[in-house]
Design a protein around this motif. Structure first.
Motif, PDB file in Angstrom:
ATOM      1  N   LEU A  66      -4.227 -23.204 -18.865  1.00 59.84           N
ATOM      2  CA  LEU A  66      -4.346 -23.300 -17.406  1.00 59.84           C
ATOM      3  C   LEU A  66      -3.127 -24.003 -16.810  1.00 59.84           C
ATOM      4  CD1 LEU A  66      -8.132 -24.153 -17.008  1.00 59.84           C
ATOM      5  CD2 LEU A  66      -7.003 -21.981 -16.546  1.00 59.84           C
ATOM      6  N   ALA A  67      -2.517 -24.899 -17.582  1.00 58.48           N
ATOM      7  CA  ALA A  67      -1.283 -25.533 -17.125  1.00 58.48           C
ATOM      8  C   ALA A  67      -0.162 -24.504 -17.030  1.00 58.48           C
ATOM      9  CB  ALA A  67      -0.893 -26.671 -18.068  1.00 58.48           C
ATOM     10  N   SER A  68      -0.134 -23.563 -17.982  1.00 60.69           N
ATOM     11  CA  SER A  68       0.886 -22.503 -17.953  1.00 60.69           C
ATOM     12  C   SER A  68       0.676 -21.579 -16.765  1.00 60.69           C
ATOM     13  CB  SER A  68       0.865 -21.699 -19.254  1.00 60.69           C
ATOM     14  OG  SER A  68      -0.262 -20.834 -19.324  1.00 60.69           O
ATOM     15  N   GLU A  69      -0.572 -21.472 -16.280  1.00 58.89           N
ATOM     16  CA  GLU A  69      -0.863 -20.658 -15.101  1.00 58.89           C
ATOM     17  C   GLU A  69      -0.535 -21.387 -13.802  1.00 58.89           C
ATOM     18  OE1 GLU A  69      -4.468 -17.632 -16.360  1.00 58.89           O
ATOM     19  OE2 GLU A  69      -4.994 -19.447 -15.260  1.00 58.89           O
ATOM     20  N   GLY A  70      -0.343 -22.701 -13.884  1.00 52.56           N
ATOM     21  CA  GLY A  70      -0.043 -23.469 -12.681  1.00 52.56           C
ATOM     22  C   GLY A  70      -1.266 -24.024 -11.985  1.00 52.56           C
ATOM     23  N   LEU A  74      -0.055 -31.418 -16.503  1.00 51.75           N
ATOM     24  CA  LEU A  74      -0.163 -32.380 -17.590  1.00 51.75           C
ATOM     25  C   LEU A  74       0.693 -33.586 -17.212  1.00 51.75           C
ATOM     26  CD1 LEU A  74       0.113 -29.896 -20.611  1.00 51.75           C
ATOM     27  CD2 LEU A  74      -1.950 -30.758 -19.473  1.00 51.75           C
ATOM     28  N   VAL A  75       0.031 -34.649 -16.771  1.00 44.12           N
ATOM     29  CA  VAL A  75       0.708 -35.814 -16.206  1.00 44.12           C
ATOM     30  C   VAL A  75       0.735 -36.950 -17.228  1.00 44.12           C
ATOM     31  CG1 VAL A  75       0.729 -37.477 -14.314  1.00 44.12           C
ATOM     32  CG2 VAL A  75      -0.126 -35.149 -13.917  1.00 44.12           C
ATOM     33  N   PRO A  76       1.920 -37.493 -17.528  1.00 47.90           N
ATOM     34  CA  PRO A  76       1.998 -38.622 -18.465  1.00 47.90           C
ATOM     35  C   PRO A  76       1.114 -39.779 -18.009  1.00 47.90           C
ATOM     36  CG  PRO A  76       4.181 -37.758 -17.985  1.00 47.90           C
ATOM     37  CD  PRO A  76       3.237 -37.065 -17.050  1.00 47.90           C
ATOM     38  N   SER A  77       0.400 -40.348 -18.961  1.00 46.05           N
ATOM     39  CA  SER A  77      -0.505 -41.494 -18.771  1.00 46.05           C
ATOM     40  C   SER A  77      -1.800 -41.138 -18.050  1.00 46.05           C
ATOM     41  CB  SER A  77       0.179 -42.654 -18.022  1.00 46.05           C
ATOM     42  OG  SER A  77       0.285 -42.395 -16.631  1.00 46.05           O
ATOM     43  N   ARG A  78      -1.869 -39.959 -17.430  1.00 46.36           N
ATOM     44  CA  ARG A  78      -3.102 -39.540 -16.757  1.00 46.36           C
ATOM     45  C   ARG A  78      -3.793 -38.387 -17.460  1.00 46.36           C
ATOM     46  NH1 ARG A  78      -3.435 -38.280 -10.685  1.00 46.36           N
ATOM     47  NH2 ARG A  78      -5.638 -38.519 -11.232  1.00 46.36           N
ATOM     48  N   GLY A  79      -3.044 -37.614 -18.205  1.00 44.34           N
ATOM     49  CA  GLY A  79      -3.612 -36.447 -18.870  1.00 44.34           C
ATOM     50  C   GLY A  79      -3.574 -35.226 -17.981  1.00 44.34           C
ATOM     51  N   ALA A  80      -4.570 -34.372 -18.111  1.00 41.39           N
ATOM     52  CA  ALA A  80      -4.624 -33.122 -17.347  1.00 41.39           C
ATOM     53  C   ALA A  80      -5.256 -33.363 -15.978  1.00 41.39           C
ATOM     54  CB  ALA A  80      -5.417 -32.074 -18.109  1.00 41.39           C
ATOM     55  N   VAL A  81      -4.559 -32.897 -14.943  1.00 42.08           N
ATOM     56  CA  VAL A  81      -5.022 -33.080 -13.564  1.00 42.08           C
ATOM     57  C   VAL A  81      -4.997 -31.727 -12.866  1.00 42.08           C
ATOM     58  CG1 VAL A  81      -4.544 -34.217 -11.353  1.00 42.08           C
ATOM     59  CG2 VAL A  81      -4.120 -35.441 -13.498  1.00 42.08           C
ATOM     60  N   VAL A  82      -6.040 -31.432 -12.102  1.00 45.36           N
ATOM     61  CA  VAL A  82      -6.079 -30.175 -11.354  1.00 45.36           C
ATOM     62  C   VAL A  82      -4.958 -30.182 -10.322  1.00 45.36           C
ATOM     63  CG1 VAL A  82      -7.448 -28.699  -9.835  1.00 45.36           C
ATOM     64  CG2 VAL A  82      -8.568 -29.957 -11.696  1.00 45.36           C
ATOM     65  N   LYS A  83      -4.160 -29.131 -10.327  1.00 44.51           N
ATOM     66  CA  LYS A  83      -2.994 -29.041  -9.454  1.00 44.51           C
ATOM     67  C   LYS A  83      -3.388 -29.079  -7.985  1.00 44.51           C
ATOM     68  CE  LYS A  83       1.350 -28.052  -8.320  1.00 44.51           C
ATOM     69  NZ  LYS A  83       2.449 -29.006  -8.516  1.00 44.51           N
ATOM     70  N   SER A  84      -2.642 -29.864  -7.228  1.00 47.25           N
ATOM     71  CA  SER A  84      -2.868 -29.965  -5.788  1.00 47.25           C
ATOM     72  C   SER A  84      -1.625 -29.458  -5.061  1.00 47.25           C
ATOM     73  CB  SER A  84      -3.150 -31.423  -5.407  1.00 47.25           C
ATOM     74  OG  SER A  84      -3.370 -31.545  -4.015  1.00 47.25           O
ATOM     75  N   PHE A  85      -1.800 -28.499  -4.161  1.00 50.64           N
ATOM     76  CA  PHE A  85      -0.681 -27.941  -3.410  1.00 50.64           C
ATOM     77  C   PHE A  85      -0.737 -28.413  -1.961  1.00 50.64           C
ATOM     78  CE2 PHE A  85      -1.340 -24.712  -6.763  1.00 50.64           C
ATOM     79  CZ  PHE A  85      -0.062 -24.704  -7.311  1.00 50.64           C
ATOM     80  N   GLY A  86       0.405 -28.790  -1.426  1.00 57.76           N
ATOM     81  CA  GLY A  86       0.491 -29.145  -0.018  1.00 57.76           C
ATOM     82  C   GLY A  86       0.557 -27.908   0.856  1.00 57.76           C
ATOM     83  N   ALA A  87       0.381 -28.098   2.166  1.00 54.64           N
ATOM     84  CA  ALA A  87       0.352 -26.976   3.109  1.00 54.64           C
ATOM     85  C   ALA A  87       1.646 -26.153   3.055  1.00 54.64           C
ATOM     86  CB  ALA A  87       0.100 -27.494   4.520  1.00 54.64           C
ATOM     87  N   LYS A  88       2.793 -26.835   2.991  1.00 62.25           N
ATOM     88  CA  LYS A  88       4.076 -26.126   2.969  1.00 62.25           C
ATOM     89  C   LYS A  88       4.197 -25.269   1.711  1.00 62.25           C
ATOM     90  CE  LYS A  88       8.432 -25.326   4.238  1.00 62.25           C
ATOM     91  NZ  LYS A  88       9.023 -24.685   3.051  1.00 62.25           N
TER      92      LYS A  88
END
Length: 227
Positions: A66-70, A74-88
C-alpha cells in the motif's frame, strides 16, 4: 537421448500465501477508502493484525504494498501512517486526471470496438444496481473501474499507468465525493451522460462531460480537505 527435466508445479502453499496477501491488501485498502483508517492514522500492526486474524509478517508485506501505491507512508520512528494529502496536492492530481481522461475519452470514441464499449456499459449497469441498493463501497469500485476502463480503451499503456497511479492515490478522496444523497445522485447523473456520449461515439461531448465531471469531483471534496 537425455531427458530434459521439467519444472516442478508451483506448490499450493505459494498460491495460498499470495491469496492471503491480496486479501489483506484489499481489506486494508477498503478500510482506508471508507475512513476506518483516516488520513494521518498510524497503523497499529498488533491491533489490525488481531482484527483481521493475521500475523505481522503478511500484514507488513501488505502495508509495504500500500505504501508503493501511495496510500500509506512509512515514517521513521512512527511506522506506517495513512497518507494525508493537502487540498493543493489533491487539486493538482485531479487536474492531471481530468486531462488524461479527456484525451482517453476522445481516443476511445475513435478506436474502441462495440464489444469494448459494451463492457463499459455492463460495468455502468452494475454500478447503477449498487446505487439503487445503497452499496457505496461496491458502487465506488465499479465507478473507478469505469474510469480506468475508458482510459484503457485509448490503447495507450503509458497513459493507463500514470492514470492508475494517480487514481489509486485519490481513492479515499474520490470516495468522500459520493457522501450524501445529493452528491451521490449528481455523480450518477454525470455517469449516465458519460455513458450516453461513449455509446454515441461523440468525442467532443464525452470530453466535455469528463472535464465537467472531474471539475465537479473537486468541488464535492474540497471543503473536506486541509489547506
Amino acid at each position: 537421448m537425455a531427458v530434459i527435466p521439467q519444472p516442478s508445479p508451483v506448490p499450493s502453499t505459494r498460491i495460498e500465501r499470495q491469496s492471503l496477501h491480496d486479501a489483506i491488501v484489499t481489506r486494508l485498502r477498503d478500510m482506508i477508502i471508507e475512513g476506518h483508517l483516516p488520513p494521518g492514522t498510524r497503523i497499529n500492526e498488533g491491533q489490525i493484525g488481531a482484527q483481521l486474524g493475521v500475523s505481522r509478517t503478511p500484514l507488513r508485506e501488505a502495508i509495504k504494498y500500500l505504501a508503493s501505491e501511495g496510500l500509506v507512508e512509512l515514517v521513521p520512528s512512527r511506522g506506517a501512517v495513512v497518507k494525508s494529502f493537502g487540498a493543493k496536492e489533491v487539486l493538482d492530481m485531479i487536474e492531471v486526471i481530468r486531462t488524461l481522461e479527456q484525451f482517453a475519452g476522445t481516443r476511445a470514441c475513435q478506436v474502441a470496438t462495440n464489444q469494448d464499449i459494451g463492457h463499459i456499459r455492463d460495468l455502468h449497469d452494475e454500478m447503477l444496481a449498487c446505487y439503487r441498493s445503497g452499496d457505496r463501497l461496491q458502487y465506488y469500485k465499479l465507478n473507478q473501474a469505469i474510469h480506468s476502463g475508458i482510459v484503457a480503451l485509448a490503447g495507450n499503456a503509458a497513459l493507463s499507468d500514470v492514470h492508475g497511479m494517480l487514481q489509486t492515490r485519490l481513492k479515499r478522496i474520490r470516495f468522500i465525493g459520493h457522501e450524501g444523497p445529493e452528491k451521490w445522485a449528481n455523480a450518477v447523473a454525470e455517469h449516465e451522460e458519460m455513458m450516453a456520449a461513449l455509446e454515441a461515439r461523440d468525442p467532443d461531448r464525452l470530453s466535455a462531460i469528463l472535464g465537467r465531471h472531474l471539475t465537479l469531483a473537486w468541488e464535492r471534496v474540497k471543503d473536506d480537505l486541509q489547506p
